[in-house]
Enzyme design. Structure first.
Site, PDB file in Angstrom:
ATOM      1  CG  LEU A  10      -2.128  -0.927   1.206  1.00 43.14           C
ATOM      2  CD1 LEU A  10      -2.903  -0.795   2.517  1.00 43.14           C
ATOM      3  CD2 LEU A  10      -3.044  -0.638   0.022  1.00 43.14           C
ATOM      4  CB  SER A  16      -1.366   0.263  -3.810  1.00 41.93           C
ATOM      5  OG  SER A  16      -1.445   1.476  -3.089  1.00 41.93           O
ATOM      6  CG  MET A  35       7.447  -1.517   0.987  1.00 42.08           C
ATOM      7  SD  MET A  35       7.848  -2.121  -0.686  1.00 42.08           S
ATOM      8  CE  MET A  35       6.244  -2.006  -1.469  1.00 42.08           C
ATOM      9  CB  CYS A 100      13.062   0.900  -6.716  1.00 42.93           C
ATOM     10  SG  CYS A 100      12.010   0.864  -5.251  1.00 42.93           S
ATOM     11  CB  CYS A 198      10.095   8.377  -2.514  1.00 43.96           C
ATOM     12  SG  CYS A 198      10.056   9.120  -0.864  1.00 43.96           S
TER      13      CYS A 198
END
Length: 381
Positions: A10, A16, A35, A100, A198
Site C-alpha cells: 500500500l 494500490s 514501504m 527499486c 520518492c
C-alpha cells in the site's frame, strides 16, 4: 483462484488501494504493508512519505485490513541509491525505479511478506502475469491500459518473483480504477498520481544531485566544434535534454525540423574524458538518431535470452514499441538493430524488449550506434 493470504504494497495511492479492495472482494485474506524507502530530508516539502503513510493507513481502515509500516531505507540506500549515484557520476542516466522494483519491491518486500506467511504479494502496477502451460513459464504482459502500462519498469523480474505476484489493476483502465475508488468511498479516490521517485519527489533535479555529486564545469560545444557555453557538470545533463542549457541564439543554417536561426538546442553527446558537452540544433539532427544499440546486464524473464528474431523494444518509458532485430552477443549482453532510427538513445537507460504484449526482459544501454549521416560528423571522443 483459491483463497490465499496476500500481502499488498500500500503506497498511499489509489492504484494500490483498489488492488487491496479487489483482492478482499475476491475473498482473500489481505494484509497491507507500507514501504518506507527513504529517510534523508524525510520531513521536507518534497518527500511525501509521511503523508502517504497516513493515506495508506486511512485506506486500510476503510477496507478493514491490517497495515504494517516497514522501513527498507537501508536496503534502498545500499541497493538502489548507491548505484544511482555511481551511474550519474559515470555520465550515464539510470532509471532507479527499475532497480527499486528488482531489489526492493520484489525482493526485500517479497521476502518480508513471505516471512509473514503470505502466499502471494500484490502491487498496484499496470501490468499482468500469465502462466503459459506450453512452456511452463510465467509471462509478464503489458497492462490493458496502454497509457498506463508499467511493464517497462518490471522487466528485471524473474520466474520466482512473477510466480508469487499479482497485478489486479493491470486488467483495468485507470478510469475504471478511479471509478471503483470513488464508488467505495476510498479517502484517496481523487489523489493525484505520484510523479518521479520518492527521494527526489517534485524538487528540482539538479538541486538534488548537487548534494551528492561535485560540479565540474566545462565547455559546451556545437557540432562544428565552436564553444557556445559552459556546463555545470556532465552528470547534470542527459541526452535529448532541451531545457536548462543556458545557450543563446547561435545561428545555424539548415537545422532540421523547426530549424533555421532559432532552432532549439539539444544535448547530443557527453565526452567524459575532455569534460565536454556536445549540443546540436534541431530535434532531428543526425547526432540524436541511432540505428542500433548494445546493452549489458541483460535480464530475461524466461531465464534465457529470446532467440534472434524480429521483435520490438522501448529505449525509454512512454515510447512506442519500435520494431527491431535482437541479437544476443554474449552472456548478459545483446544488440538491437532498429527498423527506423531511434531518438536520443541514452546510456544507462533500459532497452526493454517485447514480443507483442509480452515483455521479454531487457538490459542497460551501453552504446547507441549513430545514424550513418552522423558518423562522419561525430566529435572526436
Amino acid at each position: 483462484m483459491a483463497k490465499q493470504r496476500i500481502v499488498v504494497g500500500l503506497s498511499g495511492g489509489v492504484d494500490s488501494a483498489v488492488t487491496a479492495h479487489l483482492l478482499k472482494q475476491q475473498g482473500h485474506e489481505v494484509v497491507g504493508i507500507f514501504m518506507k524507502n527513504w529517510e534523508d530530508d524525510d520531513d521536507s516539502e518534497y518527500c511525501s512519505s509521511n503523508i502517504d503513510f497516513v493515506d495508506a493507513a486511512a485506506v486500510a481502515d476503510v477496507l478493514g485490513i491490517e497495515i504494517e509500516h516497514v522501513n527498507f531505507a537501508a536496503d534502498y540506500k545500499d541497493r538502489v541509491f548507491a548505484e544511482f549515484l555511481r551511474e550519474y557520476q559515470a555520465g550515464r542516466t539510470p532509471n532507479p525505479d527499475i532497480l527499486c522494483n528488482a531489489e526492493i519491491k520484489f525482493k526485500a518486500f517479497l521476502d518480508h511478506a513471505m516471512r509473514l506467511g503470505a502466499e502471494k504479494i500484490a502491487t498496484g502496477h499496470y501490468a499482468r502475469v500469465r502462466h503459459n502451460p506450453a512452456t511452463g513459464r510465467h509471462e509478464l504482459l503489458k497492462g490493458l491500459d496502454a497509457s498506463k502500462d508499467q511493464s517497462y519498469f518490471l522487466h528485471r523480474l524473474n520466474q520466482a518473483q512473477l510466480a508469487n505476484t499479482l497485478f489486479p489493476v493491470g486488467e483495468l483502465h485507470k478510469t475504471e480504477v478511479r471509478r471503483i475508488a470513488d464508488a467505495i468511498a476510498l479517502p484517496n479516490a481523487k489523489k493525484k498520481d505520484s510523479t518521479g521517485i520518492c527521494f527526489i519527489g517534485e524538487r528540482p533535479f539538479r538541486e538534488f544531485l548537487n548534494r551528492y555529486i561535485a560540479k565540474e564545469p566545462g565547455p559546451i560545444k556545437d557540432s562544428k566544434g565552436r564553444t557556445v557555453g559552459q556546463h555545470v557538470g556532465l552528470s547534470f545533463y542527459t541526452l535529448g535534454q532541451r531545457q536548462g542549457l543556458g545557450i543563446g541564439g547561435l545561428k545555424a543554417k539548415g537545422a532540421q525540423r523547426g530549424g533555421g536561426d532559432h532552432a532549439p538546442w539539444f544535448v547530443a553527446r557527453k565526452d567524459m574524458d575532455s569534460n565536454t558537452l556536445w549540443v546540436v540544433q534541431g530535434h532531428d539532427h543526425p547526432w540524436l538518431l541511432s540505428d542500433s544499440l548494445s546493452a549489458q546486464e541483460a535480464s530475461w524473464i524466461a531465464g534465457t535470452p529470446p532467440t534472434a528474431a524480429p521483435l520490438a523494444a522501448k529505449t525509454r518509458y512512454r515510447q512506442s514499441d519500435a520494431p527491431c532485430q535482437l541479437q544476443p552477443t554474449a552472456a548478459k549482453t545483446f544488440a538491437l538493430a532498429f527498423a527506423a532510427p531511434q531518438w536520443a538513445v541514452t546510456p544507462g537507460q533500459s532497452a526493454v524488449v517485447y514480443d507483442g504484449e509480452v515483455c521479454l526482459g531487457g538490459g542497460l544501454i551501453t552504446l547507441p550506434q549513430p545514424h550513418p549521416q552522423a558518423t562522419a560528423l561525430l566529435p572526436t571522443p
